[in-house]
Write an enzyme that holds these catalytic residues in place. Structure first.
Site, PDB file in Angstrom:
ATOM      1  N   SER A 133       0.721  -1.244   0.005  1.00 39.79           N
ATOM      2  CA  SER A 133       0.171   0.075   0.051  1.00 39.79           C
ATOM      3  C   SER A 133       1.037   1.163   0.089  1.00 39.79           C
ATOM      4  CB  SER A 133      -0.942  -0.043   1.361  1.00 39.79           C
ATOM      5  OG  SER A 133      -1.520   1.294   1.441  1.00 39.79           O
ATOM      6  N   TYR A 146      -0.840  -1.110  10.225  1.00 37.42           N
ATOM      7  CA  TYR A 146      -1.129  -1.122   8.874  1.00 37.42           C
ATOM      8  C   TYR A 146       0.174  -0.567   7.998  1.00 37.42           C
ATOM      9  CZ  TYR A 146      -3.623  -1.093   4.438  1.00 37.42           C
ATOM     10  OH  TYR A 146      -3.923  -1.498   3.092  1.00 37.42           O
TER      11      TYR A 146
HETATM   12  N1  LIG Z   1      -8.748  -0.724  -0.979  1.00 40.21           N
HETATM   13  C1  LIG Z   1      -7.634  -0.139  -0.603  1.00 40.21           C
HETATM   14  O1  LIG Z   1      -7.797   1.163  -1.068  1.00 40.21           O
HETATM   15  C2  LIG Z   1      -6.372  -0.582  -0.608  1.00 40.21           C
HETATM   16  C3  LIG Z   1      -5.278   0.404  -0.870  1.00 40.21           C
HETATM   17  C4  LIG Z   1      -3.997  -0.114  -0.611  1.00 40.21           C
HETATM   18  C5  LIG Z   1      -3.718  -1.356  -0.375  1.00 40.21           C
HETATM   19  N2  LIG Z   1      -4.849  -2.298  -0.161  1.00 40.21           N
HETATM   20  C6  LIG Z   1      -4.543  -3.587   0.030  1.00 40.21           C
HETATM   21  O2  LIG Z   1      -5.046  -4.641  -1.005  1.00 40.21           O
HETATM   22  C7  LIG Z   1      -5.286  -5.889  -0.462  1.00 40.21           C
HETATM   23  C8  LIG Z   1      -6.903  -6.092  -0.863  1.00 40.21           C
HETATM   24  O3  LIG Z   1      -7.796  -5.007  -0.088  1.00 40.21           O
HETATM   25  P1  LIG Z   1      -9.206  -4.850  -0.414  1.00 40.21           P
HETATM   26  O4  LIG Z   1      -9.450  -3.408  -0.269  1.00 40.21           O
HETATM   27  O5  LIG Z   1      -9.750  -5.604  -1.495  1.00 40.21           O
HETATM   28  O6  LIG Z   1      -9.934  -5.460   0.790  1.00 40.21           O
HETATM   29  P2  LIG Z   1     -11.345  -6.334   0.897  1.00 40.21           P
HETATM   30  O7  LIG Z   1     -12.327  -6.146   0.083  1.00 40.21           O
HETATM   31  O8  LIG Z   1     -11.538  -6.165   2.426  1.00 40.21           O
HETATM   32  O9  LIG Z   1     -10.520  -7.901   0.839  1.00 40.21           O
HETATM   33  C9  LIG Z   1      -9.883  -8.485   1.583  1.00 40.21           C
HETATM   34  C10 LIG Z   1      -9.536  -9.889   1.294  1.00 40.21           C
HETATM   35  O10 LIG Z   1      -8.862 -10.538   2.153  1.00 40.21           O
HETATM   36  C11 LIG Z   1      -9.306 -11.654   2.780  1.00 40.21           C
HETATM   37  N3  LIG Z   1      -8.612 -11.996   4.024  1.00 40.21           N
HETATM   38  C12 LIG Z   1      -8.632 -11.073   5.257  1.00 40.21           C
HETATM   39  N4  LIG Z   1      -8.074 -11.619   6.203  1.00 40.21           N
HETATM   40  C13 LIG Z   1      -7.908 -12.772   5.677  1.00 40.21           C
HETATM   41  C14 LIG Z   1      -7.151 -13.882   6.223  1.00 40.21           C
HETATM   42  N5  LIG Z   1      -6.540 -13.940   7.387  1.00 40.21           N
HETATM   43  N6  LIG Z   1      -7.080 -15.130   5.570  1.00 40.21           N
HETATM   44  C15 LIG Z   1      -7.536 -15.196   4.280  1.00 40.21           C
HETATM   45  N7  LIG Z   1      -8.090 -14.196   3.731  1.00 40.21           N
HETATM   46  C16 LIG Z   1      -8.081 -13.074   4.215  1.00 40.21           C
HETATM   47  C17 LIG Z   1     -10.810 -11.151   2.804  1.00 40.21           C
HETATM   48  O11 LIG Z   1     -11.773 -12.342   3.030  1.00 40.21           O
HETATM   49  P3  LIG Z   1     -12.186 -12.826   4.462  1.00 40.21           P
HETATM   50  O12 LIG Z   1     -12.321 -11.678   5.415  1.00 40.21           O
HETATM   51  O13 LIG Z   1     -13.212 -13.688   4.540  1.00 40.21           O
HETATM   52  O14 LIG Z   1     -10.987 -13.725   5.329  1.00 40.21           O
HETATM   53  C18 LIG Z   1     -10.885 -10.611   1.641  1.00 40.21           C
HETATM   54  O15 LIG Z   1     -10.910 -11.654   0.484  1.00 40.21           O
HETATM   55  C19 LIG Z   1      -5.144  -5.817   0.892  1.00 40.21           C
HETATM   56  O16 LIG Z   1      -3.825  -6.150   1.378  1.00 40.21           O
HETATM   57  C20 LIG Z   1      -5.271  -4.183   1.360  1.00 40.21           C
HETATM   58  O17 LIG Z   1      -4.395  -3.881   2.504  1.00 40.21           O
HETATM   59  C21 LIG Z   1      -6.060  -1.986  -0.411  1.00 40.21           C
END
Ligand SMILES: NC(=O)c1ccc[n+]([C@@H]2O[C@H](COP(=O)([O-])OP(=O)(O)OC[C@H]3O[C@@H](n4cnc5c(N)ncnc54)[C@H](OP(=O)(O)O)[C@@H]3O)[C@@H](O)[C@H]2O)c1
Length: 250
Positions: A133, A146
């Site tokens: 991120s 984070y």
């Molecule tokens: N959205 C943003 O603005 C943003 C920006 C920078 C970086 N990111 C990064 O991008 C990645 C995806 O984020 P997102 O925004 O798409 O979030 P999201 O929609 O909340 O998706 C997160 C995914 O990770 C899974 N997950 C969480 N904890 C887990 C665990 N212990 N074991 C297996 N699966 C797990 C969740 O499913 P379950 O909860 O069912 O396990 C879900 O499938 C993350 O690493 C986040 O930090 C996001």
């Protein structure tokens, strides 16, 4: 034979958008999450090449078993995408939450890379991708774990790029800005340059295809974070202290 990609946290948000994008390109796609019922209803019919595994990325043996079952001969790409954020406006750190963030955001990347690495190394080909991120470039107020976890992932990937040079393996680290997903939908603060998840996934896939080493996007966020990363820390503390002056001191 179809290429194989495994995406941790591929049940919602960025991970699911990537899963669809790779399935449309003819890949067999493995996804995992703790709760696979989060996948859209009827995904098996719309995307028959997507296979879901109910796995917590902090459970290394379970993740290795899932990846081995999905791709007995090894993967072409693994995307260590699963991650959580536990922001807080309280002064006192939530140590339990911090441990959880590191276990998933850092431990989960290590476990995913381990699940893919050995067979990739034998084949002398494969691509290890981690979703970090822009938050990993600075210590954000209320988001220490984070920021710290994403910073660790950025540096781990940088080291691995050096270590794996000449092995046939590639390492990509992706640093998104704000993407519209369930993770950010609960934020109550402004999210500059917020991008739809589908567009974010398309940009990430292009960067992976191009074997980009470090992909920071969108570009205005890349500039802002680079400046914030490089500025004198006293100036950074002054700006952030001013920006977040309304934080609770409880
Ligand atoms: N959205 C943003 O603005 C943003 C920006 C920078 C970086 N990111 C990064 O991008 C990645 C995806 O984020 P997102 O925004 O798409 O979030 P999201 O929609 O909340 O998706 C997160 C995914 O990770 C899974 N997950 C969480 N904890 C887990 C665990 N212990 N074991 C297996 N699966 C797990 C969740 O499913 P379950 O909860 O069912 O396990 C879900 O499938 C993350 O690493 C986040 O930090 C996001």
């Amino acid at each position: 034979m179809a290429k194989k990609i495994f995406i941790t946290g591929g049940t919602t948000g960025i991970g699911w958008e990537l899963a669809k994008a790779y399935a449309r390109c003819g890949y067999d796609v493995g996804v995992c999450g703790r709760d696979i019922s989060k996948l859209p209803m009827g995904y098996e019919i719309d995307f028959p090449s997507v296979k879901a595994y109910s796995v917590d990325v902090t459970d290394a043996p379970a993740l290795i078993a899932a990846v081995d079952e999905f791709a007995p001969a090894g993967l072409d790409i693994i995307i260590a995408n699963a991650g959580i954020g536990v922001g807080s406006k309280k002064r006192d750190p939530n140590f339990e939450a911090q441990r959880k963030v590191f276990a998933i955001n850092v431990g989960g990347v290590i476990n995913a890379f381990e699940a893919a690495y050995h067979k990739m190394f034998e084949k002398k080909s494969g691509h290890l991708v981690a979703i970090a991120s822009v938050a990993g470039f600075v210590g954000l107020p209320g988001n220490g774990a984070y920021s710290g976890s994403k910073s660790a992932v950025i540096k781990m990937c940088e080291s691995m790029q050096l270590d794996l040079k000449g092995t046939g393996l590639d390492v990509t680290c992706v640093c998104p800005g704000f993407i519209d997903t369930p993770l950010t939908q609960k934020n109550d603060h402004p999210m500059p340059f917020l991008m739809p998840a589908e567009k974010g996934a398309m940009l990430i896939k292009n960067a992976i295809d191009a074997k980009t080493k470090l992909f920071i996007f969108p570009w205005p966020m890349r500039i802002i974070m680079t400046v914030m990363d490089k500025m004198p820390r006293c100036l950074y503390r002054f700006i952030m202290g001013f920006q977040f002056a309304n934080y609770s001191k409880e």
